[in-house]
Design a protein around this motif. Structure first.
Motif, PDB file in Angstrom:
ATOM      1  N   MET A 351       0.835  -1.199   0.000  1.00 28.61           N
ATOM      2  CA  MET A 351       0.000   0.000   0.000  1.00 28.61           C
ATOM      3  C   MET A 351       0.870   1.250   0.000  1.00 28.61           C
ATOM      4  O   MET A 351       1.679   1.455   0.911  1.00 28.61           O
ATOM      5  N   LEU A 352       0.714   2.055  -1.039  1.00 27.24           N
ATOM      6  CA  LEU A 352       1.488   3.289  -1.195  1.00 27.24           C
ATOM      7  C   LEU A 352       0.535   4.371  -1.710  1.00 27.24           C
ATOM      8  O   LEU A 352       0.674   4.843  -2.837  1.00 27.24           O
ATOM      9  N   PRO A 353      -0.462   4.745  -0.907  1.00 25.33           N
ATOM     10  CA  PRO A 353      -1.466   5.673  -1.441  1.00 25.33           C
ATOM     11  C   PRO A 353      -0.908   7.076  -1.626  1.00 25.33           C
ATOM     12  O   PRO A 353       0.163   7.396  -1.092  1.00 25.33           O
ATOM     13  N   PRO A 354      -1.625   7.936  -2.358  1.00 31.32           N
ATOM     14  CA  PRO A 354      -1.217   9.344  -2.409  1.00 31.32           C
ATOM     15  C   PRO A 354      -1.152   9.897  -0.981  1.00 31.32           C
ATOM     16  O   PRO A 354      -1.967   9.509  -0.132  1.00 31.32           O
ATOM     17  N   LEU A 355      -0.223  10.797  -0.712  1.00 35.47           N
ATOM     18  CA  LEU A 355      -0.131  11.333   0.663  1.00 35.47           C
ATOM     19  C   LEU A 355      -1.358  12.172   1.009  1.00 35.47           C
ATOM     20  O   LEU A 355      -1.659  12.368   2.184  1.00 35.47           O
ATOM     21  N   VAL A 356      -2.074  12.643   0.005  1.00 37.12           N
ATOM     22  CA  VAL A 356      -3.270  13.466   0.277  1.00 37.12           C
ATOM     23  C   VAL A 356      -4.509  12.622   0.551  1.00 37.12           C
ATOM     24  O   VAL A 356      -5.579  13.170   0.802  1.00 37.12           O
ATOM     25  N   ILE A 357      -4.379  11.309   0.504  1.00 42.81           N
ATOM     26  CA  ILE A 357      -5.572  10.469   0.687  1.00 42.81           C
ATOM     27  C   ILE A 357      -6.285  10.857   1.989  1.00 42.81           C
ATOM     28  O   ILE A 357      -5.641  11.119   3.016  1.00 42.81           O
ATOM     29  N   THR A 358      -7.606  10.938   1.943  1.00 45.15           N
ATOM     30  CA  THR A 358      -8.344  11.349   3.143  1.00 45.15           C
ATOM     31  C   THR A 358      -8.651  10.123   4.007  1.00 45.15           C
ATOM     32  O   THR A 358      -8.597   8.980   3.529  1.00 45.15           O
ATOM     33  N   LYS A 359      -8.992  10.397   5.264  1.00 45.99           N
ATOM     34  CA  LYS A 359      -9.342   9.285   6.165  1.00 45.99           C
ATOM     35  C   LYS A 359     -10.561   8.532   5.638  1.00 45.99           C
ATOM     36  O   LYS A 359     -10.639   7.312   5.748  1.00 45.99           O
ATOM     37  N   GLU A 360     -11.490   9.260   5.031  1.00 51.19           N
ATOM     38  CA  GLU A 360     -12.694   8.605   4.480  1.00 51.19           C
ATOM     39  C   GLU A 360     -12.302   7.675   3.335  1.00 51.19           C
ATOM     40  O   GLU A 360     -12.805   6.557   3.223  1.00 51.19           O
ATOM     41  N   GLU A 361     -11.397   8.151   2.481  1.00 52.43           N
ATOM     42  CA  GLU A 361     -10.965   7.298   1.358  1.00 52.43           C
ATOM     43  C   GLU A 361     -10.215   6.071   1.883  1.00 52.43           C
ATOM     44  O   GLU A 361     -10.388   4.956   1.370  1.00 52.43           O
ATOM     45  N   ILE A 362      -9.386   6.284   2.910  1.00 54.23           N
ATOM     46  CA  ILE A 362      -8.668   5.130   3.495  1.00 54.23           C
ATOM     47  C   ILE A 362      -9.674   4.121   4.014  1.00 54.23           C
ATOM     48  O   ILE A 362      -9.575   2.915   3.742  1.00 54.23           O
ATOM     49  N   GLU A 363     -10.669   4.611   4.749  1.00 49.73           N
ATOM     50  CA  GLU A 363     -11.659   3.685   5.325  1.00 49.73           C
ATOM     51  C   GLU A 363     -12.442   2.950   4.255  1.00 49.73           C
ATOM     52  O   GLU A 363     -12.699   1.752   4.364  1.00 49.73           O
ATOM     53  N   GLU A 364     -12.783   3.675   3.198  1.00 44.69           N
ATOM     54  CA  GLU A 364     -13.518   3.030   2.101  1.00 44.69           C
ATOM     55  C   GLU A 364     -12.664   1.917   1.471  1.00 44.69           C
ATOM     56  O   GLU A 364     -13.149   0.813   1.221  1.00 44.69           O
ATOM     57  N   GLY A 365     -11.383   2.214   1.249  1.00 41.57           N
ATOM     58  CA  GLY A 365     -10.480   1.210   0.671  1.00 41.57           C
ATOM     59  C   GLY A 365     -10.290   0.034   1.617  1.00 41.57           C
ATOM     60  O   GLY A 365     -10.278  -1.132   1.192  1.00 41.57           O
ATOM     61  N   LEU A 366     -10.174   0.344   2.906  1.00 42.64           N
ATOM     62  CA  LEU A 366      -9.956  -0.729   3.886  1.00 42.64           C
ATOM     63  C   LEU A 366     -11.185  -1.632   4.027  1.00 42.64           C
ATOM     64  O   LEU A 366     -11.052  -2.827   4.282  1.00 42.64           O
ATOM     65  N   ASP A 367     -12.375  -1.047   3.855  1.00 45.21           N
ATOM     66  CA  ASP A 367     -13.591  -1.876   3.885  1.00 45.21           C
ATOM     67  C   ASP A 367     -13.538  -2.926   2.789  1.00 45.21           C
ATOM     68  O   ASP A 367     -13.845  -4.100   3.022  1.00 45.21           O
ATOM     69  N   ILE A 368     -13.138  -2.492   1.595  1.00 41.73           N
ATOM     70  CA  ILE A 368     -13.033  -3.445   0.474  1.00 41.73           C
ATOM     71  C   ILE A 368     -11.962  -4.488   0.802  1.00 41.73           C
ATOM     72  O   ILE A 368     -12.161  -5.693   0.629  1.00 41.73           O
ATOM     73  N   LEU A 369     -10.827  -3.996   1.311  1.00 41.87           N
ATOM     74  CA  LEU A 369      -9.698  -4.901   1.571  1.00 41.87           C
ATOM     75  C   LEU A 369     -10.034  -5.922   2.663  1.00 41.87           C
ATOM     76  O   LEU A 369      -9.835  -7.135   2.482  1.00 41.87           O
ATOM     77  N   THR A 370     -10.573  -5.449   3.781  1.00 45.75           N
ATOM     78  CA  THR A 370     -10.798  -6.382   4.901  1.00 45.75           C
ATOM     79  C   THR A 370     -11.910  -7.386   4.580  1.00 45.75           C
ATOM     80  O   THR A 370     -11.803  -8.566   4.908  1.00 45.75           O
ATOM     81  N   SER A 371     -12.970  -6.919   3.898  1.00 45.10           N
ATOM     82  CA  SER A 371     -14.034  -7.888   3.587  1.00 45.10           C
ATOM     83  C   SER A 371     -13.517  -8.942   2.609  1.00 45.10           C
ATOM     84  O   SER A 371     -13.875 -10.119   2.707  1.00 45.10           O
ATOM     85  N   THR A 372     -12.644  -8.550   1.704  1.00 44.61           N
ATOM     86  CA  THR A 372     -12.089  -9.519   0.745  1.00 44.61           C
ATOM     87  C   THR A 372     -11.116 -10.460   1.455  1.00 44.61           C
ATOM     88  O   THR A 372     -11.120 -11.676   1.218  1.00 44.61           O
ATOM     89  N   LEU A 373     -10.292  -9.900   2.344  1.00 46.26           N
ATOM     90  CA  LEU A 373      -9.334 -10.745   3.083  1.00 46.26           C
ATOM     91  C   LEU A 373     -10.074 -11.811   3.887  1.00 46.26           C
ATOM     92  O   LEU A 373      -9.653 -12.967   3.952  1.00 46.26           O
ATOM     93  N   LYS A 374     -11.196 -11.411   4.484  1.00 45.98           N
ATOM     94  CA  LYS A 374     -11.970 -12.372   5.293  1.00 45.98           C
ATOM     95  C   LYS A 374     -12.413 -13.554   4.435  1.00 45.98           C
ATOM     96  O   LYS A 374     -12.432 -14.687   4.891  1.00 45.98           O
ATOM     97  N   GLU A 375     -12.756 -13.272   3.190  1.00 45.30           N
ATOM     98  CA  GLU A 375     -13.194 -14.361   2.303  1.00 45.30           C
ATOM     99  C   GLU A 375     -12.026 -15.231   1.842  1.00 45.30           C
ATOM    100  O   GLU A 375     -12.177 -16.427   1.659  1.00 45.30           O
ATOM    101  N   PHE A 376     -10.878 -14.605   1.645  1.00 45.91           N
ATOM    102  CA  PHE A 376      -9.767 -15.322   0.996  1.00 45.91           C
ATOM    103  C   PHE A 376      -8.815 -16.003   1.971  1.00 45.91           C
ATOM    104  O   PHE A 376      -8.107 -16.928   1.607  1.00 45.91           O
ATOM    105  N   LEU A 377      -8.750 -15.507   3.222  1.00 45.14           N
ATOM    106  CA  LEU A 377      -7.727 -16.064   4.117  1.00 45.14           C
ATOM    107  C   LEU A 377      -8.312 -17.129   5.048  1.00 45.14           C
ATOM    108  O   LEU A 377      -9.465 -17.119   5.367  1.00 45.14           O
TER     109      LEU A 377
END
Ligand SMILES: Cc1ncc(COP(=O)(O)O)c(C=O)c1O
Length: 377
Positions: A351-377
Motif C-alpha cells: 500500500m502506497l497511497p497518495p499522501l493526500v488520501i483522506t481518512k474517508e478514502e482510506i476507510e472506504e479502501g480498507l472496507d473493500i480490503l478487509t471484507s475480501t481478506l476475510k473471504e480469501f484467508l
C-alpha cells in the motif's frame, strides 16, 4: 499490440483521477492505494499543482542544461533544507538514473582523491533500478538473467546483518547503498540500529553511505527521508517517484565535498530537471510538510484494520501486509471490487497511497480490503 511485453499489465485502463480515486474507461471508480507506485503524491485533484503546471506549459517546458535553470535552483534549495546539511543537487529523470549518478559519483570521488576504491556493497532484497549499473547493484538473479555479465564492483550483503557487511568490506570498498525500507523487496524495514551501525562502519572505513530514497522518501514514512527515523547522515541520497507528483524527475543530493567530484562535463541528462518537472517538484515539496503531519494518524487507521490479517510491515503510508500466500489472485479480486493495490514479493499486499488520501478514502479502501481478506484467508 505495438508495445514490448515488459510488464504484466492488468486489463484495466485508468483514464481519469479525482482526489485519491481513479476511474477506468468504463467509468468504474477505484480507491487508489498505489498512487502509480508511490508517484502521485498529491493525488489527482490538486488545484495548486494543476494551475502551476498549466501556467508553466504556457511559459516554457524545457530549456536544456546549457543555460541557467531557476526552477532547478528553487527545487534544489528546498531539497537541501529537507536534507538539513549543506550539499548540492543533480537532477535526472528517474530512480534508476539517480542511482546511476550516485554510483558514478562514488567512484569519481575516490578517483579524484587518488584512491583505488570503487566497489559498492548493496543488500539482498534491495532494488535500485533496471539500467546496467543500478541492475548490477540489485542482487536479484532473476532480474539479471539474460543480461549478464553484470558490471563489476558490487558486493551483496545480508539485509539487517552488520557482520555480513563487515565481512565484505575491503580497501576497495567505496560505498554502501541501501534502502531504509525495501520497497520492491516486500516492505522490509532496516533496523534503526543497523542503519546507525552502517553509518559508523562507513566512517571507520572511509566509505560513502548512499541512501536510495526513491520509494520511501518524499515524506511517505512521516519523515521527509525514511533514513531520518534513524538519525543518520548519509553522504549521498537518491530520489525520484513521488518528487514530481506524476511528472518524471529524479535527483541526487550529495554532501558538498562529495558533490565537487561532479565537475563540468562529468555527468549529465538532457531532460534532467526541466522546467515543467521542476515546477511539479517545487509545488510537491511545498505541500509535503503539512501532509507529513497527518501521516501518523492515517497509518493508525491502516494498522487497526489490518494488523490481525497478517504481518503488517513498513511505516507511515508505505505499508505491506504479508498474507503468507500468493497475493496475485486476491489483488485481482480487489481490483474487481474497486481497490487499486499491488502485490509484491509474492505474498505482500503493498500500500502506497497518495499522501493526500483522506481518512474517508482510506476507510472506504480498507472496507473493500478487509471484507475480501476475510473471504480469501
Ligand atoms: C528503491 C528504488 N530504487 C530505484 C528504483 C528505480 O526507479 P525507476 O523505476 O524510476 O527507474 C525503484 C523503483 O521501483 C525503487 O523502488
Amino acid at each position: 499490440m505495438f508495445l514490448m511485453n515488459t510488464y504484466p499489465r492488468k486489463d484495466i485502463a485508468f483514464v481519469r483521477g479525482e482526489n485519491s480515486c481513479l476511474f477506468d474507461k468504463n467509468g468504474k471508480r477505484y480507491i487508489d492505494f498505489l498512487s502509480g507506485i508511490a508517484v502521485n503524491t498529491l493525488g489527482y485533484s490538486h488545484q495548486k499543482l494543476k494551475n502551476a503546471l498549466k501556467n508553466q506549459i504556457d511559459n516554457i517546458l524545457h530549456t536544456s542544461n546549457l543555460y541557467e535553470n531557476p526552477w532547478q535552483e528553487e527545487v534544489a534549495s528546498k531539497l537541501i533544507s529537507f536534507f538539513g546539511e549543506s550539499g548540492k543537487v543533480f537532477f535526472c529523470n528517474s530512480g534508476t538514473e539517480a542511482n546511476e549518478a550516485a554510483i558514478k559519483l562514488t567512484r569519481k570521488y575516490f578517483k579524484d582523491k587518488g584512491q583505488d576504491k570503487y566497489r559498492i556493497i548493496t543488500f539482498k532484497g534491495g532494488f535500485h533500478g533496471r539500467t546496467m549499473g543500478s541492475l548490477s547493484a540489485t542482487p536479484r538473479p532473476n532480474l539479471h538473467q539474460g543480461f549478464e555479465p553484470m558490471l563489476d564492483g558490487f558486493d551483496y550483503a545480508e539485509f539487517n546483518d552488520i557482520d555480513s557487511v563487515k565481512s565484505l568490506i575491503t580497501e576497495k570498498t567505496a560505498g554502501i547503498m541501501i534502502e531504509a525500507i525495501q520497497g520492491e523487496g516486500g516492505i522490509n524495514e532496516a533496523n534503526l540500529d543497523f542503519l546507525k551501525a552502517l553509518e559508523n562502519l562507513c566512517k571507520e572505513n572511509n566509505v560513502l553511505l548512499i541512501l536510495d530514497e526513491v520509494q520511501a522518501g518524499m515524506g511517505r514514512t512521516g519523515k521527509f527521508f525514511a533514513y531520518q527515523h534513524a538519525g543518520i547522515k548519509p553522504d549521498i541520497i537518491t530520489m525520484a517517484k513521488g518528487l514530481g507528483s506524476g511528472l518524471p524527475i529524479g535527483a541526487v543530493i550529495a554532501k558538498d565535498e562529495v558533490a565537487e567530484s561532479f565537475g563540468v562535463g562529468t555527468h549529465g541528462a538532457t531532460f534532467g530537471g526541466n522546467a515543467l518537472s521542476c515546477m511539479a517538484a517545487s509545488i510537491t515539496l511545498d505541500e509535503i510538510p503539512s501532509l507529513m503531519e497527518q501521516i501518523p494518524s492515517k497509518e493508525v487507521i491502516f494498522r487497526k484494520a489490518l494488523e490481525h490479517f497478517g504481518l503488517l510491515k513498513g511505516k507511515g503510508l508505505m505499508l505491506g501486509l504479508d498474507i503468507k500466500k500468493d497475493c496475485k489472485e486476491i489483488s485481482n479480486e480487489l481490483h474487481k471490487r474497486g481497490l487499486v493495490i499491488n502485490c509484491t514479493a509474492t505474498s505482500v499486499l503493498r500500500m502506497l497511497p497518495p499522501l493526500v488520501i483522506t481518512k474517508e478514502e482510506i476507510e472506504e479502501g480498507l472496507d473493500i480490503l478487509t471484507s475480501t481478506l476475510k473471504e480469501f484467508l
